[in-house]
Motif scaffolding. Structure first.
Motif, PDB file in Angstrom:
ATOM      1  N   GLY A 347       0.816  -1.217   0.000  1.00  0.00           N
ATOM      2  CA  GLY A 347       0.000   0.000   0.000  1.00  0.00           C
ATOM      3  C   GLY A 347       0.845   1.261   0.000  1.00  0.00           C
ATOM      4  N   THR A 348       1.957   1.246   0.732  1.00  0.00           N
ATOM      5  CA  THR A 348       2.829   2.425   0.711  1.00  0.00           C
ATOM      6  C   THR A 348       3.417   2.642  -0.678  1.00  0.00           C
ATOM      7  N   GLY A 349       3.647   1.549  -1.397  1.00  0.00           N
ATOM      8  CA  GLY A 349       4.144   1.704  -2.765  1.00  0.00           C
ATOM      9  C   GLY A 349       3.128   2.392  -3.657  1.00  0.00           C
ATOM     10  N   SER A 350       1.864   2.012  -3.525  1.00  0.00           N
ATOM     11  CA  SER A 350       0.813   2.667  -4.304  1.00  0.00           C
ATOM     12  C   SER A 350       0.675   4.135  -3.915  1.00  0.00           C
ATOM     13  N   ILE A 351       0.740   4.414  -2.618  1.00  0.00           N
ATOM     14  CA  ILE A 351       0.629   5.803  -2.148  1.00  0.00           C
ATOM     15  C   ILE A 351       1.803   6.634  -2.648  1.00  0.00           C
ATOM     16  N   LEU A 352       2.996   6.071  -2.596  1.00  0.00           N
ATOM     17  CA  LEU A 352       4.178   6.798  -3.060  1.00  0.00           C
ATOM     18  C   LEU A 352       4.095   7.098  -4.548  1.00  0.00           C
ATOM     19  N   MET A 376      -7.574  -0.928   1.203  1.00  0.00           N
ATOM     20  CA  MET A 376      -6.819  -2.121   1.589  1.00  0.00           C
ATOM     21  C   MET A 376      -5.619  -1.753   2.462  1.00  0.00           C
ATOM     22  N   PHE A 377      -5.013  -0.604   2.204  1.00  0.00           N
ATOM     23  CA  PHE A 377      -3.931  -0.153   3.078  1.00  0.00           C
ATOM     24  C   PHE A 377      -4.444   0.065   4.493  1.00  0.00           C
ATOM     25  N   LEU A 378      -5.609   0.709   4.609  1.00  0.00           N
ATOM     26  CA  LEU A 378      -6.188   0.918   5.931  1.00  0.00           C
ATOM     27  C   LEU A 378      -6.569  -0.414   6.571  1.00  0.00           C
ATOM     28  N   ALA A 379      -7.076  -1.349   5.775  1.00  0.00           N
ATOM     29  CA  ALA A 379      -7.403  -2.679   6.300  1.00  0.00           C
ATOM     30  C   ALA A 379      -6.152  -3.376   6.829  1.00  0.00           C
ATOM     31  N   ALA A 380      -5.034  -3.194   6.126  1.00  0.00           N
ATOM     32  CA  ALA A 380      -3.785  -3.795   6.586  1.00  0.00           C
ATOM     33  C   ALA A 380      -3.356  -3.212   7.924  1.00  0.00           C
ATOM     34  N   VAL A 381      -3.489  -1.896   8.065  1.00  0.00           N
ATOM     35  CA  VAL A 381      -3.122  -1.240   9.323  1.00  0.00           C
ATOM     36  C   VAL A 381      -4.028  -1.715  10.457  1.00  0.00           C
ATOM     37  N   LEU A 382      -5.316  -1.838  10.180  1.00  0.00           N
ATOM     38  CA  LEU A 382      -6.236  -2.322  11.202  1.00  0.00           C
ATOM     39  C   LEU A 382      -5.930  -3.771  11.564  1.00  0.00           C
ATOM     40  N   ALA A 383      -5.567  -4.567  10.573  1.00  0.00           N
ATOM     41  CA  ALA A 383      -5.184  -5.953  10.852  1.00  0.00           C
ATOM     42  C   ALA A 383      -3.933  -6.005  11.713  1.00  0.00           C
ATOM     43  N   LEU A 384      -2.932  -5.181  11.376  1.00  0.00           N
ATOM     44  CA  LEU A 384      -1.709  -5.133  12.174  1.00  0.00           C
ATOM     45  C   LEU A 384      -1.983  -4.666  13.597  1.00  0.00           C
ATOM     46  N   SER A 385      -3.062  -3.929  13.783  1.00  0.00           N
ATOM     47  CA  SER A 385      -3.438  -3.478  15.121  1.00  0.00           C
ATOM     48  C   SER A 385      -4.214  -4.534  15.888  1.00  0.00           C
ATOM     49  N   GLY A 386      -4.480  -5.662  15.251  1.00  0.00           N
ATOM     50  CA  GLY A 386      -5.109  -6.778  15.946  1.00  0.00           C
ATOM     51  C   GLY A 386      -6.615  -6.715  16.038  1.00  0.00           C
TER      52      GLY A 386
END
Length: 487
Positions: A347-352, A376-386
């Motif tokens: 996701g950071t690659g797409s944002i960059l 999906m980037f936000l979903a990844a961050v939420l997933a990493l937050s448990g």
């Protein structure tokens, strides 16, 4: 089926050869094919592994048991997903005009990096394991420095300097462990993992404890344990985004795998108490550092780098709790973290590519600008937050349950506190980027659908493992946990 291991270590080399000497198109196809084949072979090998009958080949120099299979799956999945993401990432970057040599070099090194990461869990002794981990450093440093900016070269220099010192300490651990076995195993022997375990009670305890401490410090430098982590935020932030995903989700995990092999020998020699508490200390220190630093990050790739340190601390604590449910949860966390962090860094690659900046304050309205990869980037961050439904919620729940069952109430409390602090920091920064209002003239649309496809593959794994762990994978994790957990 044992021959699969030989094919696994040959396929990425073939992909690298095509990438270096062929056209850009040939490099893309060869890399995508190599990644996909290696992941398919890794799944097949993991299915074939039995608790008491590992796969061995090439004169027993290559070996895969259930513990190694967990880390092989994480590495091969990110290798496959990263190869797909890299196609769109390079096509949409500044290198797309007249810089075929850069693309060929990137794909060549990327395949070599995948090769080194597949080697680590396939090694059968401590000496070749150290060599494989050292190879991951050599190739990944070249990828970190590939952009040739001042910041990238500085990050690569810091990485190679600190990692080399750490691996020098790890080599000393191998030497001391080898020396500790000379009286029992003979003056000259191969330091195979399985040779130490039956004679653990006959090894000198002090030497084995020293070797384990040196291994945790040495390999822990590569695993991102605090306070040995200082190279990691710079390297992750300056490397190309697909490389950052592999660094975070696979390379650090493989360094932890090396520590677990020392853990096995130490546990049968001096008992579980000593190695468990060493990992509890390093895991808690990593959580503390990560929780504090995510609150004040201004660069979103560095934000995810500190999140990686947090999750390596979580895994170390899961192993440190020692009970089977926590250890199995920690090993499941390796897979969950690989998929979630891969999706986040993709996701950071797409944002960059869309915004041209790594600074959090320079990015807003991501959900509008990138209608697929933004959410999906936000979903990844939420997933990493448990958050529930994600695989990381499941694995962290198992780890916490194991901590309460031990009982290690102080360590579990620290885990919960620091994880929640990190949760607040990561979600706050990512939420501002994704959910903020877009500027009126902001462009809308994905830069590449191959990049979206790679993120979607990660999302399937993250949500899938949150909803259900397949019986075959559950059995594999259970067998792997049995190699480490207290009886």
């Amino acid at each position: 089926m044992d021959a699969v291991l030989v094919v696994l270590v040959l396929v990425p080399l073939v992909g690298a050869a095509f990438a270096f000497v062929g056209s850009q198109r040939a490099g893309e196809l060869a890399t995508a094919a190599a990644g996909g084949i290696c992941f398919a072979l890794s799944v097949g090998a993991a299915v074939s592994v039995r608790h008491d009958v590992p796969l061995t080949t090439a004169g027993a120099w290559l070996r895969l048991d259930s513990l190694g299979a967990v880390f092989l799956l994480a590495s091969s999945f990110l290798y496959a997903a990263g190869s797909i993401f890299s196609i769109g990432y390079l096509r949409t970057g500044a290198h797309r005009h007249g810089q075929d040599s850069f693309v060929r070099t990137y794909f060549g090194y990327f395949n070599l990096f995948g090769w080194t990461m597949l080697l680590v869990p396939l090694m059968n002794d401590f000496a070749t394991l150290w060599v494989a981990v050292e190879l991951t450093t050599i190739v990944s440093v070249l990828l970190v420095a590939l952009e040739r900016t001042d910041a990238a070269l500085e990050a690569a220099w810091k990485y190679v300097l600190i990692a080399s010192v750490g691996l020098g300490i790890a080599l000393l651990a191998v030497v001391i462990l080898y020396a500790s076995g000379t009286q029992t195993l003979g003056e000259a022997y191969l330091p195979r993992f399985t040779r130490y375990l039956p004679v653990g009670g006959q090894l000198p305890p002090t030497e084995v404890e020293i070797a384990f401490l040196l291994a945790v410090v040495g390999f822990g430098t590569k695993a991102g344990f605090a306070p040995l982590h200082t190279w990691l935020p710079d390297a992750h932030s300056e490397a190309p985004s697909p490389v950052s995903a592999l660094l975070s989700g696979a390379l650090l995990a493989n360094a932890l795998y090396a520590i677990l092999r020392f853990y096995q020998v130490t546990a049968v020699t001096v008992g579980q108490h000593f190695p468990r508490h060493v990992l509890l200390v390093f895991g808690t220190a990593s959580l503390l550092v990560a929780a504090l630093f995510v609150l004040r990050q201004e660069n979103y790739k560095r934000l995810l780098a500190y999140s990686t340190i947090e999750h390596m601390g979580v895994i170390a604590l899961g192993i440190g709790f020692g009970v089977r449910i926590a250890v199995a949860g920690a090993l499941l966390h390796v897979l969950n973290h690989a998929a979630a962090k891969g999706m986040a860094f993709f996701g950071t690659g797409s944002i960059l590519r869309r915004f041209g900046s790594k600074e959090i304050d320079s990015v807003q309205g991501v959900a509008h600008a990138l209608p697929a990869s933004g959410p999906m980037f936000l979903a990844a961050v939420l997933a990493l937050s448990g958050l529930p439904v994600s695989g990381i919620f499941r694995s962290e729940f198992q780890i916490v349950s194991g901590g309460f069952a031990t009982p290690e109430y102080v360590w579990v409390t620290l885990l919960l506190v620091f994880v929640n602090v990190a949760f607040l920091g990561v979600v706050w920064h990512a939420g501002r980027m994704v959910l903020s209002a877009a500027t009126p003239d902001a462009p809308r649309g994905e830069t590449s659908w191959t990049m979206v496809a790679a993120m979607a593959a990660c999302l399937v794994v993250v949500v899938g493992l949150g909803l259900h762990v397949p019986s075959g994978l559950s059995t594999l994790l259970g067998h792997a946990a049995d190699q480490i957990a207290a009886r």
